[in-house]
Scaffold this motif. Structure first.
Motif, PDB file in Angstrom:
ATOM      1  N   VAL A 263      43.534  26.086  39.252  1.00  0.00           N
ATOM      2  CA  VAL A 263      44.193  27.024  38.326  1.00  0.00           C
ATOM      3  C   VAL A 263      44.643  28.223  39.147  1.00  0.00           C
ATOM      4  O   VAL A 263      43.888  28.736  39.980  1.00  0.00           O
ATOM      5  N   LEU A 264      45.879  28.661  38.924  1.00  0.00           N
ATOM      6  CA  LEU A 264      46.376  29.858  39.591  1.00  0.00           C
ATOM      7  C   LEU A 264      46.648  30.907  38.511  1.00  0.00           C
ATOM      8  O   LEU A 264      47.317  30.622  37.516  1.00  0.00           O
ATOM      9  N   GLY A 265      46.111  32.107  38.704  1.00  0.00           N
ATOM     10  CA  GLY A 265      46.386  33.197  37.756  1.00  0.00           C
ATOM     11  C   GLY A 265      47.330  34.170  38.419  1.00  0.00           C
ATOM     12  O   GLY A 265      46.965  34.757  39.444  1.00  0.00           O
ATOM     13  N   ILE A 266      48.533  34.335  37.877  1.00  0.00           N
ATOM     14  CA  ILE A 266      49.469  35.288  38.478  1.00  0.00           C
ATOM     15  C   ILE A 266      49.861  36.317  37.410  1.00  0.00           C
ATOM     16  O   ILE A 266      50.460  35.976  36.390  1.00  0.00           O
ATOM     17  N   GLY A 267      49.442  37.562  37.621  1.00  0.00           N
ATOM     18  CA  GLY A 267      49.729  38.595  36.624  1.00  0.00           C
ATOM     19  C   GLY A 267      48.775  39.757  36.753  1.00  0.00           C
ATOM     20  O   GLY A 267      48.070  39.907  37.758  1.00  0.00           O
ATOM     21  N   GLY A 268      48.728  40.565  35.699  1.00  0.00           N
ATOM     22  CA  GLY A 268      47.820  41.703  35.682  1.00  0.00           C
ATOM     23  C   GLY A 268      46.383  41.243  35.481  1.00  0.00           C
ATOM     24  O   GLY A 268      46.098  40.029  35.408  1.00  0.00           O
ATOM     25  N   GLY A 269      45.487  42.217  35.347  1.00  0.00           N
ATOM     26  CA  GLY A 269      44.070  41.902  35.207  1.00  0.00           C
ATOM     27  C   GLY A 269      43.770  41.053  33.987  1.00  0.00           C
ATOM     28  O   GLY A 269      42.838  40.237  34.005  1.00  0.00           O
ATOM     29  N   ALA A 270      44.561  41.206  32.932  1.00  0.00           N
ATOM     30  CA  ALA A 270      44.309  40.418  31.728  1.00  0.00           C
ATOM     31  C   ALA A 270      44.529  38.940  32.032  1.00  0.00           C
ATOM     32  O   ALA A 270      43.720  38.080  31.649  1.00  0.00           O
ATOM     33  N   VAL A 271      45.614  38.626  32.741  1.00  0.00           N
ATOM     34  CA  VAL A 271      45.910  37.222  33.061  1.00  0.00           C
ATOM     35  C   VAL A 271      44.874  36.671  34.048  1.00  0.00           C
ATOM     36  O   VAL A 271      44.388  35.545  33.894  1.00  0.00           O
ATOM     37  N   THR A 272      44.498  37.473  35.053  1.00  0.00           N
ATOM     38  CA  THR A 272      43.529  36.933  36.027  1.00  0.00           C
ATOM     39  C   THR A 272      42.155  36.750  35.379  1.00  0.00           C
ATOM     40  O   THR A 272      41.447  35.796  35.678  1.00  0.00           O
ATOM     41  N   ASP A 273      41.785  37.651  34.440  1.00  0.00           N
ATOM     42  CA  ASP A 273      40.513  37.461  33.709  1.00  0.00           C
ATOM     43  C   ASP A 273      40.547  36.158  32.907  1.00  0.00           C
ATOM     44  O   ASP A 273      39.587  35.387  32.878  1.00  0.00           O
ATOM     45  N   LEU A 274      41.681  35.934  32.242  1.00  0.00           N
ATOM     46  CA  LEU A 274      41.825  34.727  31.423  1.00  0.00           C
ATOM     47  C   LEU A 274      41.841  33.480  32.317  1.00  0.00           C
ATOM     48  O   LEU A 274      41.136  32.500  32.036  1.00  0.00           O
ATOM     49  N   ALA A 275      42.647  33.518  33.381  1.00  0.00           N
ATOM     50  CA  ALA A 275      42.759  32.345  34.269  1.00  0.00           C
ATOM     51  C   ALA A 275      41.385  31.999  34.849  1.00  0.00           C
ATOM     52  O   ALA A 275      40.999  30.826  34.915  1.00  0.00           O
ATOM     53  N   GLY A 276      40.644  33.027  35.235  1.00  0.00           N
ATOM     54  CA  GLY A 276      39.308  32.800  35.793  1.00  0.00           C
ATOM     55  C   GLY A 276      38.403  32.152  34.763  1.00  0.00           C
ATOM     56  O   GLY A 276      37.635  31.231  35.072  1.00  0.00           O
ATOM     57  N   VAL A 299      42.915  45.663  42.886  1.00  0.00           N
ATOM     58  CA  VAL A 299      41.758  46.415  43.394  1.00  0.00           C
ATOM     59  C   VAL A 299      40.483  46.099  42.626  1.00  0.00           C
ATOM     60  O   VAL A 299      39.406  46.477  43.059  1.00  0.00           O
ATOM     61  N   ASP A 300      40.622  45.413  41.490  1.00  0.00           N
ATOM     62  CA  ASP A 300      39.436  45.262  40.662  1.00  0.00           C
ATOM     63  C   ASP A 300      39.331  43.894  39.991  1.00  0.00           C
ATOM     64  O   ASP A 300      38.513  43.055  40.373  1.00  0.00           O
ATOM     65  N   ALA A 301      40.207  43.639  38.993  1.00  0.00           N
ATOM     66  CA  ALA A 301      39.985  42.488  38.113  1.00  0.00           C
ATOM     67  C   ALA A 301      39.921  41.147  38.853  1.00  0.00           C
ATOM     68  O   ALA A 301      39.077  40.304  38.539  1.00  0.00           O
TER      69      ALA A 301
END
Ligand SMILES: NC(=O)c1ccc[n+]([C@@H]2O[C@H](COP(=O)([O-])OP(=O)(O)OC[C@H]3O[C@@H](n4cnc5c(N)ncnc54)[C@H](O)[C@@H]3O)[C@@H](O)[C@H]2O)c1
Ligand SMILES: O=C(O)C(=O)C[C@@H](O)[C@H](O)[C@H](O)COP(=O)(O)O
Length: 521
Positions: A263-276, A299-301
């Motif tokens: 799975v690749l999450g490309i976007g802001g922290g909301a997308v990376t949190d969801l993808a993860g 820097v964070d999510a």
């Protein structure tokens, strides 16, 4: 410190020539492990073979390769037989390994009559054929991709490598049970290729604002030999729900995603949190590679393996710890990030300044305008520093049994605002107000007083420092279900000093209310 690229391949494939040319293009040092071995032994390689035999040479080679992989920020080329050692192949995992390929006839032409290669002194063609048949599968096993060198000038090969490796990144290592790198640089999307190894399919989770970047990523995935599946999810917090996660799982099911897929999450922290989170739950955990496109995501999510969604009960209350295989922080994405979202990301950068690295604070204070400039060196520098802070903390404490809670500085109040505002506030904005709240709690409980400094630095970045009044009961209710609470005891991260956070449970309800009164707008 880690090599930017490691070359493997048969004799005559051009590892030294191409390696040196790539290093020169990048302005980085080149290291050839054969040269290291000769230096270590104090004699040329043919003499090592004659005096001590091949076994002794291979032992020296394993040592030289381990040293080069562990401590060289540049380009490394390995001897043709280095991959024969299982130990070396294991060490190569997680490195950007390139297999330089060459046809037999071309290789014979290039090596001529052996040229200092002891194994090729007799009948080079037959010996080379034997070596290549034996080693080709091993090169393929360790390499992220192969590059053909037949009838190609080194400069052209370097052009291809520059495109496929994606620039000169800084690697921030994240340790713990699952080691990975947060890679920071420009033009990194192509750098995803090594992390797709073994995957037949890749789901690309993204929201509408990053559709174009997601489509480009899909093309890179396809070029690398995996089938891309573009999955568009609702933007920002609207995408961080169980319902959206479920829709993603349905797509993975329909596409027949197995444990080797990614799975690749490309976007802001909301997308990376969801993808993860989608990756953490699918088949109880598949590989996720995070490609954050907002400052806050970088820097964070996206770093640290906390994944999750929001529910009506609260922010991020449902989730899993699921470290990514890699985080590619391509600073080039920041050029299109709305200014308010860039500032929101800086709230988390400033937080790292207060809890761990005061140099971040000093740099922001010295030039807040540069901090807000997506192309400035200062922003790249403080973002990398913040990633290092986060990487160091989560390396030690992935599951937040101790020190990781410090990253939650300002978040108890921030998450409460986000919840009662129905997730319409930017997370970073809420964290800015949350840090003001924590600063007041610190002052009220007799700890270091950072109220004025916090207000000044946040204001200089255009971040909010107050929250409209009249909603204390709702805020308190939301704060009570904070993840740091132990039973009925609420705990806050407060500063004993700058760079010295503590998780405290001595704050009275009266002090909590007084701090709220102090941040009421
Ligand atoms: N897992 C963790 O450890 C962790 C840490 C911090 C924050 N978070 C979560 O991260 C989220 C906040 O992340 P955020 O601030 O990135 O918000 P976000 O993901 O909502 O992104 C903000 C907006 O910027 C857009 N965007 C992102 N990159 C862009 C680009 N390059 N160009 C144009 N638009 C772009 C997004 O599509 C969105 O509209 C919150 O849900 C927060 O809880 C998680
Ligand atoms: O990674 C962490 O741990 C953090 O606390 C980082 C926070 O900045 C981030 O907002 C995180 O999402 C909060 O985690 P949570 O567990 O409090 O939801």
């Amino acid at each position: 410190m880690k090599p930017v690229a490691v070359f493997v391949g048969p004799p005559g494939s051009g590892k030294s020539t191409v390696g040196a040319a790539l290093a020169e293009r990048l302005g980085l040092p080149f290291r050839d492990t054969d040269a290291d071995i000769a230096a270590l032994a104090g004699k040329p390689i043919p003499e090592i073979f004659i005096d001590h035999g091949e076994e002794h040479f291979r032992a020296l080679e394993r040592e030289a390769v381990a040293a080069a992989l562990g401590g060289h920020h540049g380009v490394v080329s390995l001897g043709g037989g280095a991959v024969l050692a299982a130990e070396t192949r294991e060490l190569l995992r997680g490195h950007r390994v390139v297999f330089l390929n060459v046809g037999l006839s071309e290789a014979v032409k290039r090596v001529g009559l052996g040229g200092g290669r002891p194994l090729l002194e007799m009948n080079p063609r037959a010996t080379l054929k034997l070596l290549m048949d034996q080693r080709l599968p091993l090169y393929e096993e360790v390499a992220a991709f192969a590059v053909d060198t037949d009838e190609r000038e080194p400069a052209l090969i370097v052009d291809e490598l520059m495109a496929r490796l994606g620039g000169v990144p800084v690697f921030v290592p994240v340790g713990g049970a699952a080691e990975y790198d947060a890679v920071v640089g420009h033009g990194l999307a192509r750098g995803v290729t090594p992390y797709l190894k073994g995957a037949a399919k890749a789901a690309i989770l993204h929201a509408a604002p990053m559709s174009e970047a997601a489509a480009e990523l899909a093309a890179i995935v396809a070029e690398a030999g995996a089938r891309p599946y573009l999955i568009e999810v609702p933007d920002a917090e609207a995408g961080k729900t169980v319902a959206v996660a479920e829709a993603c799982w349905e797509r993975l099911g329909a596409a027949g995603f197995t444990r080797t897929d990614v799975v690749l999450g490309i976007g802001g922290g909301a997308v990376t949190d969801l993808a993860g989170y989608v990756a953490a739950c699918w088949l109880r955990g598949v590989r996720v590679v995070q490609i954050p496109t907002s400052l806050l995501g970088m820097v964070d999510a996206a770093v640290g393996g906390k994944t999750g969604v929001n529910t009506s009960a609260g922010k991020n209350l449902v989730g899993a710890f699921h470290p990514p295989a890699a985080v590619l922080c391509d600073l080039g994405f920041l050029a299109t990030l709305p200014a308010a979202d860039l500032a929101a990301g800086l709230a988390e950068v400033v937080k790292c300044g207060f809890i761990a690295d005061a140099e971040i604070l000093r740099r922001v204070e010295s030039d807040p305008k540069a901090a807000l400039d997506p192309e400035s060196v200062l922003l790249a520098d403080i973002a990398t520093r913040a990633i290092r802070v986060k990487a160091e903390v989560v390396t030690e404490d992935l599951r937040e049994t101790g020190r990781r809670a410090f990253l939650n500085y300002g978040h108890t109040f921030a998450h409460a605002i986000e919840k009662i505002e129905d997730y319409r506030w930017r997370h970073g904005d809420a964290v800015a107000v949350g840090m003001m709240y924590a600063a007041h709690l610190g002052r009220l409980t007799g700890r270091v007083d950072v109220v004025d400094r916090t207000r000044a630095v946040l204001t200089s970045l255009g971040l909010p420092v107050s929250y409209p009044g009249g909603r204390w009961d709702e805020l308190l209710g939301a704060m009570r279900v904070d993840k740091k609470s132990v039973g009925a005891t609420m705990r806050f991260v407060l500063l004993e000093d700058i760079g010295r956070p503590a998780l405290v449970s001595d704050v009275t309800e009266e002090q909590m209310r007084a701090a709220y009164a102090a941040v009421e707008g």
